[in-house]
Design an enzyme around this catalytic site. Structure first.
Site, short mmCIF file in Angstrom:
data_model
loop_
_atom_site.label_atom_id
_atom_site.label_comp_id
_atom_site.label_asym_id
_atom_site.label_seq_id
_atom_site.Cartn_x
_atom_site.Cartn_y
_atom_site.Cartn_z
N PRO A 1 0.82 -1.22 0.00
CA PRO A 1 0.00 0.00 0.00
C PRO A 1 0.85 1.28 0.00
O PRO A 1 0.50 2.25 -0.65
CB PRO A 1 -0.82 -0.12 1.29
N SER B 1 5.51 2.73 -6.72
CA SER B 1 6.65 3.14 -7.55
C SER B 1 7.94 3.13 -6.72
O SER B 1 9.02 2.82 -7.24
CB SER B 1 6.41 4.56 -8.10
N TRP C 1 -1.98 -5.54 -4.79
CA TRP C 1 -1.96 -5.62 -6.26
C TRP C 1 -1.31 -6.89 -6.77
O TRP C 1 -0.79 -6.89 -7.88
CB TRP C 1 -1.19 -4.45 -6.88
N ARG D 1 -18.42 -0.08 -42.70
CA ARG D 1 -19.44 0.87 -42.21
C ARG D 1 -19.60 1.99 -43.24
O ARG D 1 -18.62 2.64 -43.61
CB ARG D 1 -19.00 1.44 -40.87
N GLN E 1 -10.45 10.88 -45.53
CA GLN E 1 -9.05 10.93 -45.09
C GLN E 1 -8.93 10.98 -43.57
O GLN E 1 -8.02 10.41 -42.99
CB GLN E 1 -8.37 12.18 -45.66
N ILE F 1 -13.47 5.26 -34.05
CA ILE F 1 -13.79 4.82 -35.41
C ILE F 1 -15.07 3.96 -35.42
O ILE F 1 -15.84 3.98 -36.37
CB ILE F 1 -12.58 4.07 -36.03
N GLU G 1 4.23 -2.76 -13.79
CA GLU G 1 5.62 -2.99 -14.24
C GLU G 1 6.34 -1.65 -14.41
O GLU G 1 7.17 -1.47 -15.29
CB GLU G 1 5.61 -3.81 -15.53
N GLY G 2 6.02 -0.69 -13.54
CA GLY G 2 6.60 0.66 -13.63
C GLY G 2 5.68 1.56 -14.43
O GLY G 2 5.41 1.29 -15.60
C1 LIG Z 1 -3.84 -4.90 -12.22
C2 LIG Z 1 -2.55 -4.75 -11.49
C3 LIG Z 1 -1.71 -5.84 -11.38
C4 LIG Z 1 -0.50 -5.73 -10.69
N1 LIG Z 1 0.29 -6.85 -10.50
C5 LIG Z 1 1.32 -6.78 -9.64
C6 LIG Z 1 2.02 -7.97 -9.24
O1 LIG Z 1 1.73 -9.07 -9.71
N2 LIG Z 1 3.00 -7.86 -8.31
C7 LIG Z 1 3.35 -6.66 -7.77
O2 LIG Z 1 4.24 -6.63 -6.93
N3 LIG Z 1 2.73 -5.51 -8.14
C8 LIG Z 1 1.72 -5.54 -9.05
N4 LIG Z 1 1.05 -4.38 -9.39
C9 LIG Z 1 1.45 -3.11 -8.79
C10 LIG Z 1 1.98 -2.10 -9.78
O3 LIG Z 1 3.27 -2.44 -10.18
C11 LIG Z 1 1.89 -0.71 -9.10
O4 LIG Z 1 0.53 -0.34 -9.11
C12 LIG Z 1 2.73 0.33 -9.80
O5 LIG Z 1 4.08 0.08 -9.58
C13 LIG Z 1 2.41 1.75 -9.32
O6 LIG Z 1 2.41 1.84 -7.94
P1 LIG Z 1 1.18 2.57 -7.19
O7 LIG Z 1 -0.07 1.97 -7.72
O8 LIG Z 1 1.42 2.51 -5.74
O9 LIG Z 1 1.23 4.08 -7.70
P2 LIG Z 1 2.13 5.25 -7.06
O10 LIG Z 1 3.53 4.81 -6.97
O11 LIG Z 1 1.47 5.78 -5.85
O12 LIG Z 1 2.02 6.34 -8.22
C14 LIG Z 1 0.91 7.22 -8.36
C15 LIG Z 1 1.23 8.22 -9.48
O13 LIG Z 1 2.36 9.02 -9.10
C16 LIG Z 1 3.36 8.92 -10.12
N5 LIG Z 1 4.69 8.96 -9.52
C17 LIG Z 1 5.15 8.30 -8.42
N6 LIG Z 1 6.45 8.58 -8.22
C18 LIG Z 1 6.83 9.43 -9.20
C19 LIG Z 1 8.05 10.07 -9.54
N7 LIG Z 1 9.17 9.89 -8.81
N8 LIG Z 1 8.07 10.89 -10.62
C20 LIG Z 1 6.95 11.08 -11.35
N9 LIG Z 1 5.77 10.49 -11.09
C21 LIG Z 1 5.71 9.68 -10.03
C22 LIG Z 1 3.11 7.57 -10.79
O14 LIG Z 1 3.67 7.53 -12.09
C23 LIG Z 1 1.59 7.52 -10.79
O15 LIG Z 1 1.09 8.24 -11.88
C24 LIG Z 1 -0.13 -4.48 -10.13
C25 LIG Z 1 -0.98 -3.38 -10.27
C26 LIG Z 1 -2.19 -3.50 -10.90
C27 LIG Z 1 -3.10 -2.30 -10.98
#
Ligand SMILES: Cc1cc2nc3c(=O)[nH]c(=O)nc-3n(C[C@H](O)[C@H](O)[C@H](O)COP(=O)(O)OP(=O)(O)OC[C@H]3O[C@@H](n4cnc5c(N)ncnc54)[C@H](O)[C@@H]3O)c2cc1C
Length: 407
Positions: free
Chosen positions: A133, A137, A163, A291, A302, A361, A387-388
């Site tokens: 939680p 990132s 997640w 369509r 175009q 479209i 995945e980032g």
């Molecule tokens: C459907 C789904 C499946 C997933 N599967 C897995 C899994 O199998 N295993 C696992 O471990 N994780 C998994 N994840 C987690 C996923 O990798 C994270 O959701 C992701 O890394 C983003 O983290 P967060 O959701 O906490 O967002 P946050 O890190 O809170 O980010 C929120 C926003 O702030 C931005 N942000 C944060 N830091 C910066 C920065 N330094 N500079 C600029 N912008 C920034 C982000 O880009 C984003 O737009 C999954 C997520 C989902 C939704």
């Protein structure tokens, strides 16, 4: 591996592509809408994939070591062309398998990876649990703790993961936990939690916007005890790594090996996004040709034809970036400009953009669940998040090309 980059992956790989395409068209695509609505893991489809040899460790290992270097992206693109939610249900296990392959000893690989897939008659899935939680990132902020109980040679895991793809329904969970909090990401280690281990439970299952056939849930670790042998790589290696990290922190505070692993796996995720984009583009192209409005097919305008031209161009450009990065990874070429992140960033954003154009479209039909582009658009949205995120990919690229500690 092939040291010459080629756009022609060779006859074997093309045969695999065609085989996968047949499975995606005949089995995956027809089941997509149902499992999206049900929001449940499509066990029968995974089982069918297992029976055909598409859901097995051997199959993914073969593709990974394909001499063309692009075996994995080809498989991902075809499966996700069929459907992204089902595609992720099929390949989600590979996330955990890759963690064991990358960090485990030969014995750990031999013990755990077969259990992740099960058998065609009794299929299993695996989960990779890193995110928390308060640590998305920022992977250095993990609060889940792993404490060594020397007397029993056991590790005790406590914390809450979120997640996790396949979290709670997996046979094997791979959990990343902090051993030494002062070292940030370098103080972390990965642990296998064997099937049926007490203390591991599923928390909330998320109701999602897209990839709804793929199970995503919290995983709660409450005094989970695993044998010392479940620490991936072993204790000796961890102690050496922690000692080196302590040195590293004092000297320079530079990045960690986990980030390099992510960088190498990103092209595969980019290829999934390309599969979704290509699927939506094909639906839109067909629709635009058939369509009619104002007495002629809408593609005669175009404005519509150019949209399709841009969609196809971006899809092909994204594939080139993904194939380049996959080939580089397979040939041990360093990603000096974060080419892995580049490929995932561009492919993910392309999927979101292309699927939005496809909906436009298709007009009103594009907005309904009678046509698949609405689902594809929802599915594509995850590709700028997991995945980032796209922002994190830009951060990685910006740092790589500038050599500056961009924040
Ligand atoms: C459907 C789904 C499946 C997933 N599967 C897995 C899994 O199998 N295993 C696992 O471990 N994780 C998994 N994840 C987690 C996923 O990798 C994270 O959701 C992701 O890394 C983003 O983290 P967060 O959701 O906490 O967002 P946050 O890190 O809170 O980010 C929120 C926003 O702030 C931005 N942000 C944060 N830091 C910066 C920065 N330094 N500079 C600029 N912008 C920034 C982000 O880009 C984003 O737009 C999954 C997520 C989902 C939704």
């Amino acid at each position: 591996m092939s040291s010459t980059f080629s756009m022609d992956p060779g006859a074997d790989q093309l045969a695999v592509r065609d085989w996968l395409h047949g499975f995606a068209a005949d089995v995956v695509r027809p089941a997509a809408a149902e499992w999206d609505e049900r929001e449940e893991t499509p066990w029968p489809v995974i089982q069918e994939a297992a029976k055909l040899g598409i859901y097995s460790l051997d199959f993914y290992a073969q593709q990974y070591f394909d001499p063309s270097g692009v075996g994995i992206p080809i498989v991902m693109e075809e499966l996700f062309w069929g459907d992204a939610g089902i595609g992720l249900s099929i390949v989600g296990t590979t996330l955990a398998a890759v963690a064991v392959l990358a960090n485990g000893t030969d014995e750990q690989i031999g013990t755990w990876t077969p259990q992740m897939f099960g058998t065609p008659d009794d299929v299993k899935v695996a989960a990779f649990c890193s995110s928390e939680p308060d640590a998305g990132s920022d992977v250095s902020a993990l609060r889940t703790r792993a404490v060594y109980d020397e007397a029993k040679d056991e590790w005790v895991l406590n914390g809450t993961k979120t997640w996790a793809t396949n979290g709670g329904i997996a046979a094997v969970h791979v959990v990343v936990a902090t051993v030494d909090a002062e070292l940030g990401a370098r103080g972390q280690a990965s642990f296998v939690v064997p099937p049926g281990t007490p203390g591991l439970s599923q928390g909330q299952k998320f109701k999602k916007h897209g990839i709804r056939a793929s199970h995503t849930a919290e995983v709660v670790l409450d005094g989970v005890r695993v044998p010392g042998s479940c620490l991936l790589g072993g204790k000796e290696k961890l102690d050496e790594r922690l000692a080196r990290a302590r040195e590293g922190v004092r000297r320079s505070g530079r990045g960690n090996a986990a980030m390099a692993t992510f960088e190498a796996s990103r092209p595969a995720v980019g290829a999934q996004a390309i599969g979704i984009a290509r699927a939506a583009y094909e639906v839109a192209l067909d629709y635009a040709k058939t369509r009619e409005q104002f007495g002629r097919p809408i593609i005669d305008n175009q404005g519509v034809a150019f949209q399709l031209a841009d969609m196809r161009t971006r899809i092909d450009a994204a594939r080139l970036l993904v194939w380049r990065a996959s080939w580089m990874a397979a040939n041990n070429r360093p990603f000096t400009a974060a080419e892995g992140s580049m490929s995932k960033l561009y492919a993910g954003e392309t999927a979101k953009w292309v699927t939005a154009q496809a909906m436009q479209i298709l007009g009103g039909n594009g907005f309904t669940r009678e046509y698949p582009v609405e689902r594809m658009h929802r599915d594509s949205a995850i590709y700028s998040i997991f995945e980032g995120t796209s922002e994190i990919q830009r951060l990685v690229i910006a740092r790589a090309i500038s050599g500056m500690p961009i924040r």
